[in-house]
Write an enzyme that holds these catalytic residues in place. Structure first.
Site, PDB file in Angstrom:
ATOM      1  N   ASP A 115       0.856  -1.196   0.000  1.00  0.00           N
ATOM      2  CA  ASP A 115       0.000   0.000   0.000  1.00  0.00           C
ATOM      3  C   ASP A 115       0.886   1.239   0.000  1.00  0.00           C
ATOM      4  O   ASP A 115       0.590   2.240   0.637  1.00  0.00           O
ATOM      5  CB  ASP A 115      -0.933  -0.010   1.218  1.00  0.00           C
ATOM      6  CG  ASP A 115      -2.060   1.033   1.099  1.00  0.00           C
ATOM      7  OD1 ASP A 115      -2.307   1.526  -0.020  1.00  0.00           O
ATOM      8  OD2 ASP A 115      -2.669   1.366   2.128  1.00  0.00           O
TER       9      ASP A 115
ATOM     10  N   ASP B 200       2.217   2.622   7.700  1.00  0.00           N
ATOM     11  CA  ASP B 200       1.003   1.902   7.296  1.00  0.00           C
ATOM     12  C   ASP B 200       1.311   0.551   6.643  1.00  0.00           C
ATOM     13  O   ASP B 200       1.099   0.353   5.454  1.00  0.00           O
ATOM     14  CB  ASP B 200       0.186   2.795   6.343  1.00  0.00           C
ATOM     15  CG  ASP B 200      -1.299   2.451   6.392  1.00  0.00           C
ATOM     16  OD1 ASP B 200      -1.676   1.545   7.154  1.00  0.00           O
ATOM     17  OD2 ASP B 200      -2.082   3.094   5.654  1.00  0.00           O
TER      18      ASP B 200
HETATM   19  N1  LIG Z   1       4.290   7.901  13.376  1.00  0.00           N
HETATM   20  C1  LIG Z   1       3.525   8.880  12.905  1.00  0.00           C
HETATM   21  N2  LIG Z   1       3.897  10.175  13.079  1.00  0.00           N
HETATM   22  C2  LIG Z   1       3.118  11.163  12.600  1.00  0.00           C
HETATM   23  N3  LIG Z   1       1.962  10.993  11.938  1.00  0.00           N
HETATM   24  C3  LIG Z   1       1.538   9.732  11.734  1.00  0.00           C
HETATM   25  C4  LIG Z   1       2.301   8.616  12.193  1.00  0.00           C
HETATM   26  N4  LIG Z   1       1.650   7.480  11.847  1.00  0.00           N
HETATM   27  C5  LIG Z   1       0.536   7.879  11.185  1.00  0.00           C
HETATM   28  N5  LIG Z   1       0.470   9.227  11.109  1.00  0.00           N
HETATM   29  C6  LIG Z   1      -0.625  10.006  10.481  1.00  0.00           C
HETATM   30  O1  LIG Z   1      -1.814   9.275  10.534  1.00  0.00           O
HETATM   31  C7  LIG Z   1      -2.285   9.003   9.213  1.00  0.00           C
HETATM   32  C8  LIG Z   1      -2.896   7.606   9.165  1.00  0.00           C
HETATM   33  O2  LIG Z   1      -1.930   6.616   9.470  1.00  0.00           O
HETATM   34  P1  LIG Z   1      -1.808   5.293   8.607  1.00  0.00           P
HETATM   35  O3  LIG Z   1      -0.839   4.400   9.285  1.00  0.00           O
HETATM   36  O4  LIG Z   1      -1.528   5.649   7.197  1.00  0.00           O
HETATM   37  O5  LIG Z   1      -3.263   4.635   8.777  1.00  0.00           O
HETATM   38  P2  LIG Z   1      -4.504   4.468   7.774  1.00  0.00           P
HETATM   39  O6  LIG Z   1      -4.675   3.002   7.668  1.00  0.00           O
HETATM   40  O7  LIG Z   1      -5.632   5.140   8.462  1.00  0.00           O
HETATM   41  O8  LIG Z   1      -4.153   5.098   6.448  1.00  0.00           O
HETATM   42  C9  LIG Z   1      -1.085   9.179   8.322  1.00  0.00           C
HETATM   43  O9  LIG Z   1      -1.417   9.553   7.012  1.00  0.00           O
HETATM   44  C10 LIG Z   1      -0.326  10.274   9.024  1.00  0.00           C
HETATM   45  O10 LIG Z   1      -0.854  11.530   8.667  1.00  0.00           O
HETATM   46 MG   LIG Z   2      -2.409   5.268   5.387  1.00  0.00          MG
END
Ligand SMILES: Nc1ncnc2c1ncn2[C@@H]1O[C@H](COP(=O)(O)OP(=O)(O)O)[C@@H](O)[C@H]1O
Ligand SMILES: [Mg+2]
Length: 286
Positions: free
Chosen positions: A216, A233
């Site tokens: 992804d 992610d």
């Molecule tokens: N370690 C992190 N530090 C800062 N922002 C984060 C972090 N992990 C996730 N995010 C924020 O949260 C959002 C969603 O996280 P993600 O892992 O992509 O989950 P989802 O499955 O909802 O897409 C990311 O696009 C980012 O903006």
């Molecule tokens: Mg994501």
């Protein structure tokens, strides 16, 4: 689906491998913890807040500051770290119970996965309530395992801190005001764009040499912090040795990156890049 469960990866290996301390002070194997959390009625009633207790009890955070993002599968919270814990801010990615991507349309990612425990396997395949809860727990465990493996291999993935029953505590990228922007929202100078592209492709290669395809990868799941990309992610990442869709998913990841970088004047053929990486992987040249 049974066909998908043939030989291949000993999926439960990493469910079992590492005993971990729970809030109660008991030591439980990962397999026990999967079963435990899926039969705990409190989990169903009040996942919100329970995850905070889990990480505060472990002495890692002093509380949540605010939600950074709440999607349909998970919410990410900015947390104040316990002062002894190193960095002052941490991020907690908390999955909504029983609503993960793992429940719909996931056969592309789970192909090649083997669940040795017959009772759990039947529950997951039968999609019973229990099976769905197990699946959610596996999804979280998977993301954490991928992060740990890739981080220790030197990839630019967010640094994992702690696997919890409802989600993952990890390094936070950003400052108190705002999280690091996603790559999709960043404008790069031509030289910087080339560097970031090369770095991301080097990461794709490093992941593949560790048998992992992110599956992804896109400008949504790359954060830009201090001029460097941070890949996030990873629950759906697949094992290139066992998943028959791995080559296609690799090409899709590279295609997403290439499409983004076209606007920065980088025009590469995703198919050729993917095929060349895949061939080197197949012939053990990575
Ligand atoms: N370690 C992190 N530090 C800062 N922002 C984060 C972090 N992990 C996730 N995010 C924020 O949260 C959002 C969603 O996280 P993600 O892992 O992509 O989950 P989802 O499955 O909802 O897409 C990311 O696009 C980012 O903006
Ligand atoms: Mg994501």
């Amino acid at each position: 689906v049974e066909e998908d469960l043939r030989d291949f990866e000993l999926y439960e290996d990493w469910l079992d491998d590492e005993p971990r301390q729970r809030g109660s002070g008991r030591r439980l194997s990962r397999r026990a913890s999967v079963a435990e959390r899926t039969t705990d009625p409190d989990q169903e009633r009040s996942p919100e807040g329970a995850w905070i207790d889990e990480f505060t009890d472990a002495g890692l955070i002093s509380g949540a500051i605010r939600a950074i993002k709440s999607g349909k599968e998970a919410a990410v919270y900015l947390c104040r770290a316990n002062p002894d814990a190193g960095p002052s801010l941490l991020a907690a990615k908390i999955y909504h119970p029983r609503r993960s991507r793992g429940f719909q349309n996931d056969s592309m990612y789970t192909h090649g996965r083997v669940i040795l425990n017959g009772q759990i396997r039947r529950a997951v395949l039968g999609r019973s309530g229990y099976g769905r809860q197990v699946e959610a727990a596996m999804w979280i465990d998977r993301e954490f395992a991928h992060m740990e493996l890739l981080h220790s291999a030197g990839a630019d993935v967010a640094r994992p801190i702690k696997l919890g029953a409802w989600g993952i505590l990890m390094h936070y990228y950003g400052d108190e005001d705002a999280p690091a922007p996603q790559l999709k929202d960043v404008r790069l100078e031509p030289q910087a764009a080339r560097e970031v592209f090369d770095r991301l492709m080097a990461n794709v290669e490093l992941m593949l040499s560790n048998h992992i395809v992110h599956a992804d990868l896109s400008p949504y799941n790359v954060l830009m912090w201090e001029d460097s990309p941070v890949i996030i992610d990873l629950p759906q990442a697949v094992d290139a040795r066992t998943n028959r869709n791995a080559h296609m998913l690799l090409e899709r990841d590279i295609d997403h990156l290439c499409r983004y970088f076209v606007r920065h004047g980088i025009d590469r053929d995703p198919r050729r890049l993917a095929d060349s990486l895949w061939n080197r992987y197949l012939f053990a040249r990575l």
